[in-house]
Design a protein around this motif. Structure first.
Motif, PDB file in Angstrom:
ATOM      1  N   ARG A   1     -69.858 -25.857  37.588  1.00 22.79           N
ATOM      2  CA  ARG A   1     -68.935 -26.966  37.337  1.00 22.79           C
ATOM      3  C   ARG A   1     -67.993 -26.609  36.194  1.00 22.79           C
ATOM      4  O   ARG A   1     -68.344 -25.837  35.300  1.00 22.79           O
ATOM      5  CB  ARG A   1     -69.712 -28.241  36.987  1.00 22.79           C
ATOM      6  N   ALA A   2     -66.800 -27.183  36.233  1.00 25.76           N
ATOM      7  CA  ALA A   2     -65.808 -27.010  35.172  1.00 25.76           C
ATOM      8  C   ALA A   2     -65.276 -28.389  34.814  1.00 25.76           C
ATOM      9  O   ALA A   2     -64.624 -29.038  35.642  1.00 25.76           O
ATOM     10  CB  ALA A   2     -64.673 -26.094  35.622  1.00 25.76           C
ATOM     11  N   SER A   3     -65.610 -28.834  33.587  1.00 28.76           N
ATOM     12  CA  SER A   3     -65.191 -30.156  33.123  1.00 28.76           C
ATOM     13  C   SER A   3     -65.489 -31.241  34.151  1.00 28.76           C
ATOM     14  O   SER A   3     -64.607 -32.003  34.580  1.00 28.76           O
ATOM     15  CB  SER A   3     -63.712 -30.151  32.736  1.00 28.76           C
TER      16      SER A   3
ATOM     17  N   TYR B   1     -77.124 -26.532  32.339  1.00 33.27           N
ATOM     18  CA  TYR B   1     -76.729 -25.468  31.421  1.00 33.27           C
ATOM     19  C   TYR B   1     -75.254 -25.650  31.091  1.00 33.27           C
ATOM     20  O   TYR B   1     -74.432 -25.902  31.986  1.00 33.27           O
ATOM     21  CB  TYR B   1     -76.931 -24.092  32.054  1.00 33.27           C
ATOM     22  N   GLY B   2     -74.896 -25.499  29.820  1.00 31.17           N
ATOM     23  CA  GLY B   2     -73.505 -25.684  29.434  1.00 31.17           C
ATOM     24  C   GLY B   2     -72.999 -24.566  28.539  1.00 31.17           C
ATOM     25  O   GLY B   2     -73.777 -23.813  27.943  1.00 31.17           O
ATOM     26  N   SER B   3     -71.685 -24.478  28.441  1.00 31.06           N
ATOM     27  CA  SER B   3     -71.060 -23.463  27.592  1.00 31.06           C
ATOM     28  C   SER B   3     -71.065 -23.871  26.121  1.00 31.06           C
ATOM     29  O   SER B   3     -70.657 -23.082  25.264  1.00 31.06           O
ATOM     30  CB  SER B   3     -69.625 -23.198  28.049  1.00 31.06           C
ATOM     31  N   ILE B   4     -71.520 -25.095  25.813  1.00 32.25           N
ATOM     32  CA  ILE B   4     -71.609 -25.633  24.451  1.00 32.25           C
ATOM     33  C   ILE B   4     -70.223 -25.828  23.841  1.00 32.25           C
ATOM     34  O   ILE B   4     -69.855 -26.930  23.437  1.00 32.25           O
ATOM     35  CB  ILE B   4     -72.477 -24.754  23.511  1.00 32.25           C
TER      36      ILE B   4
ATOM     37  N   LEU C   1     -59.149 -17.448  31.414  1.00 34.72           N
ATOM     38  CA  LEU C   1     -60.473 -18.074  31.318  1.00 34.72           C
ATOM     39  C   LEU C   1     -61.268 -17.365  30.223  1.00 34.72           C
ATOM     40  O   LEU C   1     -61.913 -16.344  30.467  1.00 34.72           O
ATOM     41  CB  LEU C   1     -61.228 -18.005  32.649  1.00 34.72           C
ATOM     42  N   HIS C   2     -61.193 -17.903  29.024  1.00 36.12           N
ATOM     43  CA  HIS C   2     -61.862 -17.249  27.896  1.00 36.12           C
ATOM     44  C   HIS C   2     -62.393 -18.297  26.934  1.00 36.12           C
ATOM     45  O   HIS C   2     -61.847 -19.400  26.817  1.00 36.12           O
ATOM     46  CB  HIS C   2     -60.893 -16.313  27.170  1.00 36.12           C
ATOM     47  N   PRO C   3     -63.477 -17.975  26.217  1.00 38.29           N
ATOM     48  CA  PRO C   3     -64.035 -18.923  25.245  1.00 38.29           C
ATOM     49  C   PRO C   3     -63.136 -19.041  24.031  1.00 38.29           C
ATOM     50  O   PRO C   3     -62.361 -18.132  23.712  1.00 38.29           O
ATOM     51  CB  PRO C   3     -65.383 -18.296  24.884  1.00 38.29           C
ATOM     52  N   THR C   4     -63.247 -20.150  23.344  1.00 35.34           N
ATOM     53  CA  THR C   4     -62.443 -20.350  22.156  1.00 35.34           C
ATOM     54  C   THR C   4     -63.247 -21.145  21.143  1.00 35.34           C
ATOM     55  O   THR C   4     -64.208 -21.831  21.484  1.00 35.34           O
ATOM     56  CB  THR C   4     -61.131 -21.080  22.491  1.00 35.34           C
ATOM     57  N   GLY C   5     -62.892 -21.039  19.880  1.00 33.39           N
ATOM     58  CA  GLY C   5     -63.563 -21.825  18.854  1.00 33.39           C
ATOM     59  C   GLY C   5     -64.286 -20.972  17.837  1.00 33.39           C
ATOM     60  O   GLY C   5     -64.535 -19.785  18.040  1.00 33.39           O
ATOM     61  N   THR C   6     -64.636 -21.606  16.730  1.00 34.25           N
ATOM     62  CA  THR C   6     -65.251 -20.905  15.605  1.00 34.25           C
ATOM     63  C   THR C   6     -66.596 -20.296  15.969  1.00 34.25           C
ATOM     64  O   THR C   6     -66.916 -19.173  15.571  1.00 34.25           O
ATOM     65  CB  THR C   6     -65.427 -21.870  14.425  1.00 34.25           C
TER      66      THR C   6
ATOM     67  N   ALA D   1     -55.330 -21.220  31.591  1.00 36.30           N
ATOM     68  CA  ALA D   1     -53.894 -21.090  31.345  1.00 36.30           C
ATOM     69  C   ALA D   1     -53.243 -22.441  31.088  1.00 36.30           C
ATOM     70  O   ALA D   1     -52.140 -22.503  30.536  1.00 36.30           O
ATOM     71  CB  ALA D   1     -53.221 -20.403  32.535  1.00 36.30           C
ATOM     72  N   THR D   2     -53.925 -23.525  31.458  1.00 36.66           N
ATOM     73  CA  THR D   2     -53.284 -24.847  31.354  1.00 36.66           C
ATOM     74  C   THR D   2     -54.076 -25.881  30.569  1.00 36.66           C
ATOM     75  O   THR D   2     -53.525 -26.913  30.189  1.00 36.66           O
ATOM     76  CB  THR D   2     -53.034 -25.426  32.765  1.00 36.66           C
ATOM     77  N   ARG D   3     -55.370 -25.634  30.299  1.00 36.82           N
ATOM     78  CA  ARG D   3     -56.176 -26.699  29.693  1.00 36.82           C
ATOM     79  C   ARG D   3     -57.456 -26.157  29.062  1.00 36.82           C
ATOM     80  O   ARG D   3     -57.814 -24.991  29.233  1.00 36.82           O
ATOM     81  CB  ARG D   3     -56.543 -27.749  30.742  1.00 36.82           C
ATOM     82  N   LYS D   4     -58.146 -27.048  28.360  1.00 43.05           N
ATOM     83  CA  LYS D   4     -59.471 -26.766  27.822  1.00 43.05           C
ATOM     84  C   LYS D   4     -60.503 -27.168  28.859  1.00 43.05           C
ATOM     85  O   LYS D   4     -60.404 -28.230  29.476  1.00 43.05           O
ATOM     86  CB  LYS D   4     -59.679 -27.544  26.520  1.00 43.05           C
ATOM     87  N   LEU D   5     -61.527 -26.320  29.052  1.00 48.23           N
ATOM     88  CA  LEU D   5     -62.564 -26.564  30.044  1.00 48.23           C
ATOM     89  C   LEU D   5     -63.942 -26.365  29.433  1.00 48.23           C
ATOM     90  O   LEU D   5     -64.147 -25.470  28.617  1.00 48.23           O
ATOM     91  CB  LEU D   5     -62.428 -25.588  31.224  1.00 48.23           C
ATOM     92  N   TYR D   6     -64.893 -27.197  29.833  1.00 50.88           N
ATOM     93  CA  TYR D   6     -66.304 -26.961  29.537  1.00 50.88           C
ATOM     94  C   TYR D   6     -66.986 -26.544  30.839  1.00 50.88           C
ATOM     95  O   TYR D   6     -66.842 -27.215  31.859  1.00 50.88           O
ATOM     96  CB  TYR D   6     -66.965 -28.222  28.986  1.00 50.88           C
ATOM     97  N   LEU D   7     -67.691 -25.430  30.794  1.00 55.43           N
ATOM     98  CA  LEU D   7     -68.355 -24.919  31.987  1.00 55.43           C
ATOM     99  C   LEU D   7     -69.814 -25.353  32.012  1.00 55.43           C
ATOM    100  O   LEU D   7     -70.462 -25.460  30.966  1.00 55.43           O
ATOM    101  CB  LEU D   7     -68.271 -23.395  32.023  1.00 55.43           C
ATOM    102  N   GLU D   8     -70.333 -25.587  33.207  1.00 58.04           N
ATOM    103  CA  GLU D   8     -71.732 -25.986  33.383  1.00 58.04           C
ATOM    104  C   GLU D   8     -72.300 -25.349  34.642  1.00 58.04           C
ATOM    105  O   GLU D   8     -71.571 -25.059  35.595  1.00 58.04           O
ATOM    106  CB  GLU D   8     -71.851 -27.500  33.527  1.00 58.04           C
TER     107      GLU D   8
END
Length: 229
Positions: free
Chosen positions: A154-156, A112-115, A189-194, A121-128
């Protein structure tokens, strides 16, 4: 082509009408009390939830996106509420391309992923969330999900913890749940993007439509997501 388009419109209309008192997406699901154990990634990721070892009581909802019957293929979903944070994950592929796309699966024991990315606070992360090789499997059928089953968080590509299902919530509590990963988030820790930005409106609309109580408006969180930072 016109007949196909008309059929799609009719099908969507029927689905919307039927969702008047239930979820439009992920209508069929079961919710559990659970425990999230965090042990960290071995290096700071910039998010207190992921960096600080500890145990957190959580609510976990396991669901099917279209509500197909039995073990038929569907976009499977895992929603995790930990404190003031909602994490929503969908079944994805496993390679570099498909792991950013929703992929139908015939089992809940899948990836499962955050898509789209989260921002710490320091980087972009994809959660799984991925199957726990040392845990009890979730299985293929929504009706037979076992308490005590678990997934690794998992995170990235770094495993940071484990979420374990406990006692199942009542049907009424399950229906009352209203997840919102945009508004129920923290600055680190928050989502971002269109995609997430457009969902901010959709979440509140669908929750009000089915009679659920939505999250607090939190315009600052919505603006933060829309700003891609």
């Amino acid at each position: 082509m016109r007949m196909l388009a008309a059929a799609v419109i009719v099908a969507l209309g029927v689905r919307v009408a039927r969702s008047r008192h239930r979820r439009f997406l992920h209508p069929d699901g079961r919710s559990f009390a659970g425990m999230l154990e965090i042990w960290g990634a071995g290096e700071p990721l910039g998010a207190d939830l992921l960096d600080r070892p500890g145990r957190h009581e959580v609510i976990v909802r396991i669901s099917k996106g279209a509500g197909t019957r039995g073990t038929r293929g569907d976009i499977r979903g895992v929603a995790i509420r930990v404190g003031e944070v909602d994490l929503l994950l969908s079944s994805t592929g496993t390679n570099a391309v498909t792991k950013r796309l929703p992929v139908p699966r015939r089992s809940f024991d899948t990836v499962y992923g955050s898509i789209t990315p989260y921002r710490s606070a320091t980087r972009k992360l994809y959660l799984e969330a991925v199957p726990d090789p040392d845990g009890r499997p979730l299985g293929r059928d929504l009706e037979s999900l076992p308490a005590g089953s678990s997934l690794l968080l998992r995170a990235s590509d770094r495993t940071v913890g484990r979420v374990t299902l406990g006692e199942e919530l009542s049907a009424a509590a399950n229906e009352a749940l209203a997840f919102d990963p945009v508004r129920n988030a923290t600055p680190d820790l928050h989502p971002t993007g269109t995609i997430h930005g457009t969902r901010a409106f959709a979440y509140r609309l669908s929750q009000r439509w089915r009679g659920a109580t939505p999250a607090d408006p939190n315009p600052r969180a919505v603006a933060r997501t829309n700003a891609h930072r």
